[in-house]
Scaffold this motif. Sequence first.
Motif, PDB file in Angstrom:
ATOM      1  N   CYS A 281       0.851  -1.187   0.000  1.00  0.00           N
ATOM      2  CA  CYS A 281       0.000   0.000   0.000  1.00  0.00           C
ATOM      3  C   CYS A 281       0.893   1.245   0.000  1.00  0.00           C
ATOM      4  CB  CYS A 281      -0.919   0.003   1.219  1.00  0.00           C
ATOM      5  SG  CYS A 281      -2.083   1.373   1.261  1.00  0.00           S
ATOM      6  N   THR A 282       0.591   2.193  -0.881  1.00  0.00           N
ATOM      7  CA  THR A 282       1.360   3.432  -0.972  1.00  0.00           C
ATOM      8  C   THR A 282       0.408   4.620  -0.898  1.00  0.00           C
ATOM      9  OG1 THR A 282       3.006   2.379  -2.400  1.00  0.00           O
ATOM     10  CG2 THR A 282       2.975   4.786  -2.338  1.00  0.00           C
ATOM     11  N   ILE A 283       0.674   5.553   0.005  1.00  0.00           N
ATOM     12  CA  ILE A 283      -0.103   6.786   0.070  1.00  0.00           C
ATOM     13  C   ILE A 283       0.423   7.724  -1.012  1.00  0.00           C
ATOM     14  CG2 ILE A 283      -0.650   8.826   1.455  1.00  0.00           C
ATOM     15  CD1 ILE A 283      -0.550   7.078   3.923  1.00  0.00           C
TER      16      ILE A 283
ATOM     17  N   GLN B 230       4.711   4.030   2.615  1.00  0.00           N
ATOM     18  CA  GLN B 230       4.644   2.688   2.038  1.00  0.00           C
ATOM     19  C   GLN B 230       4.646   1.659   3.161  1.00  0.00           C
ATOM     20  OE1 GLN B 230       7.949   2.672  -0.905  1.00  0.00           O
ATOM     21  NE2 GLN B 230       6.348   2.302  -2.427  1.00  0.00           N
ATOM     22  N   PHE B 231       3.720   0.685   3.063  1.00  0.00           N
ATOM     23  CA  PHE B 231       3.578  -0.286   4.137  1.00  0.00           C
ATOM     24  C   PHE B 231       2.722  -1.449   3.646  1.00  0.00           C
ATOM     25  CE2 PHE B 231       0.894   3.438   4.508  1.00  0.00           C
ATOM     26  CZ  PHE B 231      -0.381   2.900   4.356  1.00  0.00           C
ATOM     27  N   HIS B 232       2.641  -2.481   4.452  1.00  0.00           N
ATOM     28  CA  HIS B 232       1.778  -3.625   4.154  1.00  0.00           C
ATOM     29  C   HIS B 232       0.329  -3.197   4.343  1.00  0.00           C
ATOM     30  CE1 HIS B 232      -0.045  -7.626   4.465  1.00  0.00           C
ATOM     31  NE2 HIS B 232       1.071  -8.111   3.900  1.00  0.00           N
TER      32      HIS B 232
ATOM     33  N   LEU C  41      -2.638  -0.457   7.243  1.00  0.00           N
ATOM     34  CA  LEU C  41      -3.272   0.784   6.805  1.00  0.00           C
ATOM     35  C   LEU C  41      -4.049   1.457   7.940  1.00  0.00           C
ATOM     36  CD1 LEU C  41      -4.195   2.879   4.775  1.00  0.00           C
ATOM     37  CD2 LEU C  41      -5.953   1.263   3.982  1.00  0.00           C
ATOM     38  N   LEU C  42      -4.881   0.709   8.630  1.00  0.00           N
ATOM     39  CA  LEU C  42      -5.691   1.306   9.688  1.00  0.00           C
ATOM     40  C   LEU C  42      -4.817   1.821  10.827  1.00  0.00           C
ATOM     41  CD1 LEU C  42      -8.780  -1.079   9.867  1.00  0.00           C
ATOM     42  CD2 LEU C  42      -8.447   0.999   8.520  1.00  0.00           C
ATOM     43  N   HIS C  43      -3.719   1.147  11.096  1.00  0.00           N
ATOM     44  CA  HIS C  43      -2.799   1.584  12.147  1.00  0.00           C
ATOM     45  C   HIS C  43      -2.136   2.906  11.759  1.00  0.00           C
ATOM     46  CE1 HIS C  43       0.121   1.406  15.400  1.00  0.00           C
ATOM     47  NE2 HIS C  43       1.078   1.602  14.502  1.00  0.00           N
TER      48      HIS C  43
ATOM     49  N   THR D 242      -2.597   6.339  13.950  1.00  0.00           N
ATOM     50  CA  THR D 242      -1.466   6.931  14.665  1.00  0.00           C
ATOM     51  C   THR D 242      -0.939   8.201  14.009  1.00  0.00           C
ATOM     52  OG1 THR D 242       0.070   5.471  13.469  1.00  0.00           O
ATOM     53  CG2 THR D 242      -0.754   4.716  15.628  1.00  0.00           C
ATOM     54  N   GLN D 243      -1.121   8.346  12.696  1.00  0.00           N
ATOM     55  CA  GLN D 243      -0.520   9.484  12.004  1.00  0.00           C
ATOM     56  C   GLN D 243      -1.534  10.465  11.428  1.00  0.00           C
ATOM     57  OE1 GLN D 243       2.763   8.406   9.404  1.00  0.00           O
ATOM     58  NE2 GLN D 243       3.207   6.571  10.614  1.00  0.00           N
ATOM     59  N   LEU D 244      -2.804  10.032  11.304  1.00  0.00           N
ATOM     60  CA  LEU D 244      -3.852  10.938  10.828  1.00  0.00           C
ATOM     61  C   LEU D 244      -4.955  11.140  11.857  1.00  0.00           C
ATOM     62  CD1 LEU D 244      -4.219   9.770   7.105  1.00  0.00           C
ATOM     63  CD2 LEU D 244      -2.824  11.628   8.035  1.00  0.00           C
ATOM     64  N   ASP D 245      -4.809  10.503  13.022  1.00  0.00           N
ATOM     65  CA  ASP D 245      -5.706  10.735  14.169  1.00  0.00           C
ATOM     66  C   ASP D 245      -7.160  10.363  13.882  1.00  0.00           C
ATOM     67  OD1 ASP D 245      -3.664  11.785  15.883  1.00  0.00           O
ATOM     68  OD2 ASP D 245      -3.742  13.636  14.743  1.00  0.00           O
ATOM     69  N   LYS D 246      -7.360   9.211  13.238  1.00  0.00           N
ATOM     70  CA  LYS D 246      -8.713   8.709  13.023  1.00  0.00           C
ATOM     71  C   LYS D 246      -8.705   7.195  13.134  1.00  0.00           C
ATOM     72  CE  LYS D 246     -13.044   8.495  11.769  1.00  0.00           C
ATOM     73  NZ  LYS D 246     -14.151   8.984  12.617  1.00  0.00           N
ATOM     74  N   LYS D 247      -9.589   6.651  13.974  1.00  0.00           N
ATOM     75  CA  LYS D 247      -9.636   5.208  14.189  1.00  0.00           C
ATOM     76  C   LYS D 247     -10.775   4.599  13.381  1.00  0.00           C
ATOM     77  CE  LYS D 247      -9.734   1.600  17.761  1.00  0.00           C
ATOM     78  NZ  LYS D 247      -8.478   0.994  17.276  1.00  0.00           N
ATOM     79  N   PHE D 248     -10.421   3.652  12.528  1.00  0.00           N
ATOM     80  CA  PHE D 248     -11.395   2.846  11.801  1.00  0.00           C
ATOM     81  C   PHE D 248     -11.269   1.397  12.252  1.00  0.00           C
ATOM     82  CE2 PHE D 248     -10.703   6.400   8.811  1.00  0.00           C
ATOM     83  CZ  PHE D 248     -12.016   6.781   8.578  1.00  0.00           C
TER      84      PHE D 248
END
Length: 234
Positions: free
Chosen positions: A42-44, A73-75, A79-81, A85-91
């Motif tokens: 996954c890439t933002i 970039q991450f697995h 994504l939800l983590h 932690t970095q956009l301050d929204k929990k899904f």
Amino acid sequence: MQRDILKLEHYTNNSTDEFRTIIKNRHGRVLYLSLEINGTDCTITDCFYIDRNQGRNGPNRYLSKPMKLQTFQFHIDNLLHVIETQLDKKFYNIEFTKNDNASLSLEQYLQSKSENSHHKYHFLIMIGDGESYNELPVRLRTRLKNTLHRALYIELLYYKEGKGVISQCYYYDRKYKRQDLKVTPPLLKSCFFPYTKEGILNLFNYEICCNFTHMIVTDGIDIDSNTAPLCGAI
């Protein structure tokens, strides 16, 4: 208890399949987020605040990036983590969707979301006194909470030649180290503005982080002895 689901809308960007969404985080900030997903990678590809720079056009509108976002970039399982932690929204889950927005440009996509969000009225309530100019009192005051949930006191005066001036605009919801320190919102750049309802709404929405659709002028409300916000994100 309601559990929020991250809904990612499919779209095509330069022949690449990507996903995008709009997020309102726990601080009341509104973000645009786009992702490219290849297998488990996954890439933002883009992320910016859309409740800032609304009065600008083109790339200048997308300059306000969240400073906490450092992982791009991450697995896919993370994504939800990253968002929490970095956009301050929990899904709690992810939903991938396909709809008619897939072919919309970024500008068109943001416009469509803005139109859908304005089905409700958001009234700016101003306390007016003095003579009138352009059907508005020459002095207007209010206490409000903006979309960042900050409480502000604002006072506007008619100046001349159809222009108004900001007499006072400062936060009053925090105690600062120096007594009587009045802190002005950092996005407030204008001093003069068109002294019309539209000019005042544009000033509040673009520079004080509000989302008002209409303006009401009234009197008889004591906002000097009662500091409760009259309108906004309350």
